[in-house]
Design a protein around this motif. Structure first.
Motif, PDB file in Angstrom:
ATOM      1  N   ASP A 346      -8.682  -3.403   0.113  1.00 26.06           N
ATOM      2  CA  ASP A 346      -9.378  -4.250  -0.861  1.00 26.06           C
ATOM      3  C   ASP A 346      -9.207  -3.729  -2.297  1.00 26.06           C
ATOM      4  OD1 ASP A 346     -10.852  -1.968  -0.570  1.00 26.06           O
ATOM      5  OD2 ASP A 346     -12.732  -2.972  -0.038  1.00 26.06           O
ATOM      6  N   GLN A 347      -8.595  -2.564  -2.440  1.00 27.43           N
ATOM      7  CA  GLN A 347      -8.335  -2.022  -3.775  1.00 27.43           C
ATOM      8  C   GLN A 347      -6.919  -1.449  -3.800  1.00 27.43           C
ATOM      9  OE1 GLN A 347     -11.392   0.806  -4.729  1.00 27.43           O
ATOM     10  NE2 GLN A 347     -12.921  -0.770  -5.171  1.00 27.43           N
ATOM     11  N   LEU A 348      -6.120  -1.891  -4.747  1.00 26.00           N
ATOM     12  CA  LEU A 348      -4.744  -1.438  -4.890  1.00 26.00           C
ATOM     13  C   LEU A 348      -4.522  -0.873  -6.287  1.00 26.00           C
ATOM     14  CD1 LEU A 348      -2.814  -4.461  -3.269  1.00 26.00           C
ATOM     15  CD2 LEU A 348      -3.269  -2.232  -2.211  1.00 26.00           C
ATOM     16  N   THR A 349      -3.714   0.171  -6.351  1.00 26.79           N
ATOM     17  CA  THR A 349      -3.298   0.656  -7.667  1.00 26.79           C
ATOM     18  C   THR A 349      -2.256  -0.314  -8.229  1.00 26.79           C
ATOM     19  OG1 THR A 349      -1.487   1.984  -6.768  1.00 26.79           O
ATOM     20  CG2 THR A 349      -3.667   3.021  -6.863  1.00 26.79           C
ATOM     21  N   ALA A 350      -1.965  -0.161  -9.492  1.00 27.45           N
ATOM     22  CA  ALA A 350      -0.970  -1.043 -10.120  1.00 27.45           C
ATOM     23  C   ALA A 350       0.381  -0.910  -9.416  1.00 27.45           C
ATOM     24  CB  ALA A 350      -0.838  -0.712 -11.606  1.00 27.45           C
ATOM     25  N   GLN A 352       0.921   0.062  -6.291  1.00 27.18           N
ATOM     26  CA  GLN A 352       0.847  -0.541  -4.967  1.00 27.18           C
ATOM     27  C   GLN A 352       0.905  -2.064  -5.053  1.00 27.18           C
ATOM     28  OE1 GLN A 352      -2.825   1.254  -3.727  1.00 27.18           O
ATOM     29  NE2 GLN A 352      -1.802   2.889  -2.545  1.00 27.18           N
ATOM     30  N   ARG A 353       0.227  -2.614  -6.034  1.00 26.53           N
ATOM     31  CA  ARG A 353       0.241  -4.073  -6.189  1.00 26.53           C
ATOM     32  C   ARG A 353       1.646  -4.580  -6.496  1.00 26.53           C
ATOM     33  NH1 ARG A 353      -3.513  -7.904  -6.645  1.00 26.53           N
ATOM     34  NH2 ARG A 353      -2.944  -9.839  -7.718  1.00 26.53           N
ATOM     35  N   GLN A 354       2.376  -3.831  -7.330  1.00 26.56           N
ATOM     36  CA  GLN A 354       3.738  -4.218  -7.666  1.00 26.56           C
ATOM     37  C   GLN A 354       4.635  -4.202  -6.432  1.00 26.56           C
ATOM     38  OE1 GLN A 354       5.555  -1.701 -10.590  1.00 26.56           O
ATOM     39  NE2 GLN A 354       7.301  -3.042 -10.934  1.00 26.56           N
ATOM     40  N   VAL A 356       3.636  -4.613  -3.310  1.00 26.07           N
ATOM     41  CA  VAL A 356       3.256  -5.734  -2.440  1.00 26.07           C
ATOM     42  C   VAL A 356       3.824  -7.038  -2.980  1.00 26.07           C
ATOM     43  CG1 VAL A 356       1.312  -7.057  -1.526  1.00 26.07           C
ATOM     44  CG2 VAL A 356       1.190  -4.570  -1.574  1.00 26.07           C
ATOM     45  N   GLU A 357       3.825  -7.183  -4.304  1.00 26.67           N
ATOM     46  CA  GLU A 357       4.398  -8.390  -4.905  1.00 26.67           C
ATOM     47  C   GLU A 357       5.895  -8.481  -4.606  1.00 26.67           C
ATOM     48  OE1 GLU A 357       3.219 -10.918  -6.372  1.00 26.67           O
ATOM     49  OE2 GLU A 357       1.159 -10.415  -6.905  1.00 26.67           O
ATOM     50  N   ARG A 360       6.252  -9.601  -1.123  1.00 28.23           N
ATOM     51  CA  ARG A 360       5.940 -11.021  -0.976  1.00 28.23           C
ATOM     52  C   ARG A 360       7.122 -11.884  -1.396  1.00 28.23           C
ATOM     53  NH1 ARG A 360       4.255 -14.998  -4.301  1.00 28.23           N
ATOM     54  NH2 ARG A 360       4.048 -13.571  -6.066  1.00 28.23           N
TER      55      ARG A 360
END
Length: 391
Positions: A346-350, A352-354, A356-357, A360
């Motif tokens: 439920d919480q991602l670092t910048a 980690q989010r990049q 995952v993007e 995707r």
């Protein structure tokens, strides 16, 4: 000595809670304070002992009833109490047989028949006790000391009922036969019958100098400790029969048995189904997608489990022979089943989010609505129905 907390407060429930609510509350507290989940935490260890003590009382219907009525005094083992049904008077240490008491009232029986021989061997009655053990002890087996209040021959008089150095004498009323002849006039003439002698109770002997310890009864209730062996694989609610550890017999009769009901505390993470175990295992989504080697808990310590790539939530993986030992099964064991739960962060670092993007974008577009399954027979176009529909 600090005052003991209310057992309902210990489990965080209200008075009058049902069995299911009590068990659920215990499991929640066990998960919170279990030593395996709080290594080195002395406070958690003390709280777990308090939780176990509360469940041992509230999880037993009889102890719970006494606790609800009398509080801690009703379940304090130091206060003692009468065990089961018996003759005698509380606190006197004297034990008598209710059968003998009724025999004194109905000695002749109906129709003048002879009563049972009071000097015949009599088997002692069974005793019932309850022990509470942990989930691990039920799986691995253990021993327990069970304290019982048991009827035994009086040590002071050797079970005779007479003061040491003396003995019972022949009854003067019946001449030692235990029966008295009675004649009764009726319209049909004089009828002779026999009845139990009221002076000696049918025994044919009387004790002129009764033992001060047992008051002439020959038996006393004594507190004893019995070691019982609880076999590996026993389940909650099962009863062990320990032969010859009940009340002692009379006139050379055999002793009764001790029946021990076993209560097993729930485990913090394992659930039992027969001899199989179930456990929920949480993994991260990347482990489910790529696969991994997991170190999962068992009753024997950690074990390695291969998590295949592409594992879906709810998948059940099993470890053979890591369950509960089969009772008297010659070493056979059940299995351990692990339900896989995939955690979504439920919480991602910048960074980690990049990542995952990027992942995707690497996948083709997908629809949230799954396409309908092809109905049975849809591929059979012998009648030209679907061909005509497409034209």
């Amino acid at each position: 000595m600090p005052e003991k907390r209310d057992f309902y407060d210990v489990l965080g429930i209200s008075k009058g809670a049902g069995d299911d609510e009590i068990k659920k509350a215990y499991r929640a507290m066990a998960r919170k304070y279990h030593p395996d989940l709080n290594p080195g935490d002395k406070n958690a260890e003390e709280r777990m002992k308090e939780v176990n003590e509360a469940y041992e009382v509230l999880g037993d219907a009889q102890k719970k009833a006494r606790y609800d009525q009398f509080g801690h005094a009703g379940v304090d083992p130091n206060m003692g109490g009468a065990g089961g049904f018996g003759g005698g008077f509380p606190g006197s240490g004297v034990e008598f047989d209710l059968g003998d008491l009724f025999g004194s009232f109905f000695g002749g029986g109906f129709g003048g028949g002879r009563s049972a021989n009071p000097n015949a061997p009599r088997q002692g009655g069974d005793l019932e006790e309850r022990v509470v053990i942990s989930f691990e002890e039920a799986a691995q087996g253990c021993t327990r000391q069970v304290d019982i209040n048991r009827v035994e021959p009086c040590v002071d008089c050797g079970g005779t009922g007479a003061t040491k150095g003396t003995s019972a004498k022949s009854c003067s009323e019946c001449g030692g036969t235990g029966q008295k002849s009675v004649q009764q006039r009726t319209p049909f003439g004089v009828i002779s019958s026999s009845k139990t002698c009221t002076k000696c109770g049918g025994r044919g002997k009387v004790i002129e100098n009764p033992c001060s310890k047992c008051k002439g009864g020959g038996r006393v209730r004594r507190r004893s400790s019995v070691e019982i062996t609880i076999p590996a694989g026993i389940d909650n609610g099962q009863v062990l029969r320990v032969g010859g550890e009940g009340n002692k017999g009379q006139n050379g009769g055999s002793a009764g048995d001790l029946l021990v009901a076993v209560a097993v505390r729930p485990h913090a993470i394992f659930e039992r189904d027969g001899y199989d175990l179930w456990c929920d295992i949480k993994v991260q989504f990347w482990q489910a997608a790529l696969g991994d080697t997991l170190h999962v808990p068992t009753l024997e310590g950690k074990a390695d489990l291969n998590l295949p790539a592409g594992t879906q939530p709810g998948t059940v993986l099993s470890l053979r022979g890591k369950g509960i030992p089969v009772l008297h099964g010659g070493g056979r064991k059940g299995d351990l089943h692990l339900r896989i739960q995939v955690e979504t962060p439920d919480q991602l670092t910048a960074e980690q989010r990049q990542l995952v993007e990027q992942m995707r974008r690497s996948f083709p577009g997908t629809s949230l609505v799954a396409p309908p399954k092809t109905p049975p027979g849809a591929g059979d176009d012998r009648h030209g129905f679907f061909r005509s529909r497409r034209k």
